[in-house]
Design a protein around this motif. Sequence first.
Motif, PDB file in Angstrom:
ATOM      1  N   ASP A 110       1.800   5.823  10.656  1.00  0.00           N
ATOM      2  CA  ASP A 110       1.138   7.120  10.451  1.00  0.00           C
ATOM      3  C   ASP A 110       1.560   7.812   9.161  1.00  0.00           C
ATOM      4  N   MET A 111       1.536   7.018   8.067  1.00  0.00           N
ATOM      5  CA  MET A 111       1.822   7.584   6.730  1.00  0.00           C
ATOM      6  C   MET A 111       1.076   6.771   5.689  1.00  0.00           C
ATOM      7  N   PRO A 112       0.860   7.353   4.494  1.00  0.00           N
ATOM      8  CA  PRO A 112       0.108   6.640   3.453  1.00  0.00           C
ATOM      9  C   PRO A 112       0.909   5.497   2.837  1.00  0.00           C
ATOM     10  N   LEU A 113       0.186   4.606   2.163  1.00  0.00           N
ATOM     11  CA  LEU A 113       0.758   3.355   1.658  1.00  0.00           C
ATOM     12  C   LEU A 113       2.034   3.548   0.852  1.00  0.00           C
ATOM     13  N   TYR A 114       1.977   4.404  -0.204  1.00  0.00           N
ATOM     14  CA  TYR A 114       3.143   4.487  -1.105  1.00  0.00           C
ATOM     15  C   TYR A 114       4.355   5.012  -0.352  1.00  0.00           C
ATOM     16  N   GLU A 115       4.206   6.035   0.511  1.00  0.00           N
ATOM     17  CA  GLU A 115       5.340   6.564   1.296  1.00  0.00           C
ATOM     18  C   GLU A 115       5.848   5.461   2.219  1.00  0.00           C
ATOM     19  N   TRP A 116       4.893   4.790   2.886  1.00  0.00           N
ATOM     20  CA  TRP A 116       5.230   3.709   3.822  1.00  0.00           C
ATOM     21  C   TRP A 116       6.017   2.614   3.102  1.00  0.00           C
ATOM     22  N   LEU A 117       5.505   2.209   1.961  1.00  0.00           N
ATOM     23  CA  LEU A 117       6.086   1.066   1.259  1.00  0.00           C
ATOM     24  C   LEU A 117       7.405   1.430   0.589  1.00  0.00           C
ATOM     25  N   PHE A 118       7.423   2.480  -0.218  1.00  0.00           N
ATOM     26  CA  PHE A 118       8.587   2.773  -1.066  1.00  0.00           C
ATOM     27  C   PHE A 118       9.686   3.543  -0.323  1.00  0.00           C
ATOM     28  N   GLU A 119       9.298   4.364   0.652  1.00  0.00           N
ATOM     29  CA  GLU A 119      10.337   5.165   1.326  1.00  0.00           C
ATOM     30  C   GLU A 119      10.809   4.547   2.643  1.00  0.00           C
ATOM     31  N   LYS A 120       9.969   3.696   3.232  1.00  0.00           N
ATOM     32  CA  LYS A 120      10.348   3.143   4.544  1.00  0.00           C
ATOM     33  C   LYS A 120      10.563   1.633   4.522  1.00  0.00           C
ATOM     34  N   ILE A 121       9.521   0.914   4.089  1.00  0.00           N
ATOM     35  CA  ILE A 121       9.520  -0.545   4.248  1.00  0.00           C
ATOM     36  C   ILE A 121      10.466  -1.222   3.259  1.00  0.00           C
ATOM     37  N   PHE A 122      10.313  -0.956   1.970  1.00  0.00           N
ATOM     38  CA  PHE A 122      11.205  -1.616   1.005  1.00  0.00           C
ATOM     39  C   PHE A 122      12.685  -1.375   1.351  1.00  0.00           C
ATOM     40  N   PRO A 123      13.106  -0.123   1.676  1.00  0.00           N
ATOM     41  CA  PRO A 123      14.523   0.071   2.053  1.00  0.00           C
ATOM     42  C   PRO A 123      14.911  -0.727   3.303  1.00  0.00           C
ATOM     43  N   ALA A 124      14.018  -0.786   4.278  1.00  0.00           N
ATOM     44  CA  ALA A 124      14.346  -1.537   5.515  1.00  0.00           C
ATOM     45  C   ALA A 124      14.464  -3.023   5.199  1.00  0.00           C
TER      46      ALA A 124
END
Length: 428
Positions: free
Chosen positions: A80-94
């Motif tokens: 439930d968030m847009p691509l760049y937030e999802w990718l750079f703030e959540k997924i890449f760090p995980a």
Amino acid sequence: MDILIKNATIITCNAQNEVLKGDIFIKSGKIARIAENIELSIYEQATVKVIEGKDLIAMPGLINAHTHCGQTILRSFADDMPLYEWLFEKIFPAEEKLTKEMIYFSSLLGIAEMLKSGTTMFFDMYFHEDMTAKAVQQTGIKAVLSRGLQTDEKEDVRLDETKELFYNYSSDRIKVFFGPHSIYTCSYNLLEKVAQLAQEFKTGVMIHLSESENEVNECYEKYNISPVKICSQAGLFDTICIAAHCVYVDDEDIEILSEKNVSCVYNPTSNLKLGNGFAPVHNMIKSGVNVAIGTDSAASNNNLNMLEEMHIASLLEKGIYRLPDILNAQQILKMATTNAAMAAGIYNTGILQEGFCADIALLKTKDFNMLPCYNPVSNIVYSSNPSNVYATIVDGQILYMDGKLFTIDEEALVREIKSIEKFLKKSV
Ligand SMILES: N[C@@H](CCSC[C@H]1O[C@@H](n2cnc3c(=O)[nH]cnc32)[C@H](O)[C@@H]1O)C(=O)O
Ligand SMILES: [Zn+2]
């Protein structure tokens, strides 16, 4: 072991869109014969497994043309968030926390889900891709694999890993492509280098392309042309190229995709879930672009169920264009089978035809949601779900049948996934 599927409803997905009633004889991994009442010799009968198909539909195994199998462990990690937030703030760090072993079990999980929903091949881009390759080898599914590439201090390491993957895992069941992640994470120089390497290795590339408005706007700011034109100029379209998404493509872009024989992968659920909108698939098809279907990852869908993806793919386009006759059931099924195979330059699967690989999904016709059946192709696209899948066969090997996976220890896998989940909950 050879297989004789008797008296099934056979959706061929061939050029004539034939739907037959008859037998399929599978010998040494290939479709040896498709005919009514096939009689086997004494010798053939000695080594054949007979599957009674009168209440089954046989169709080409589904091909998930864009996913990140090693990312399955991040299902429901960030929604439930847009691509760049999802990718750079959540997924890449995980992803920084994911070990090789985690990617291996995550890949097994994704493959298990795909086999249970009738998928016989998937196209993939991730890191520790050798672990996904190991899981593909172990389970018997087919895959086109790429080690995702990006521009940073590890750029050359990723390129070396791609070459190792190519040398160590290329086989009849595994093709290795180069996988530049996108034009916003790769420098122009890297895109050019990849285009040259793909030619040198006589292989293809896969890339996320024109997925979001952000990507396109940033590209115009940086290069003053579209992402499609950047890829074309860098030479990425001079080899087999599979472009995932193609949401924000204009008419000029579509013309280039068509002229350069670039295949687009339509990921409707991911595009909707990340708020990226709707790919102009109807226009691309009208312009002659080859379009396949993908789920993207289980972290942006959140499943790997190609039966559902086909259903959504068809309804979405009909609704947007307000043309109920476009992307009809047969067209959608071909996008999820033979179109995808052709996208990867694979011409011996995706159709049920003598001489082709025996990559077959068998679906039950007596389940309530599959009754009545005036049109088996419609029932597959508009009604079916994974519970209807009776068997998934790859190169003539039964990998899944009647609720049981034959190349994955399900209980051990669940234990592993649960323990990884526990670790990630604490550490990310
Ligand atoms: N990030 C990797 C290289 C790319 S692997 C492929 C990448 O695609 C990412 N990915 C998954 N789905 C999408 C999507 O829809 N758009 C863009 N990237 C995605 C995924 O999280 C993964 O990081 C590394 O540092 O080595
Ligand atoms: Zn993706």
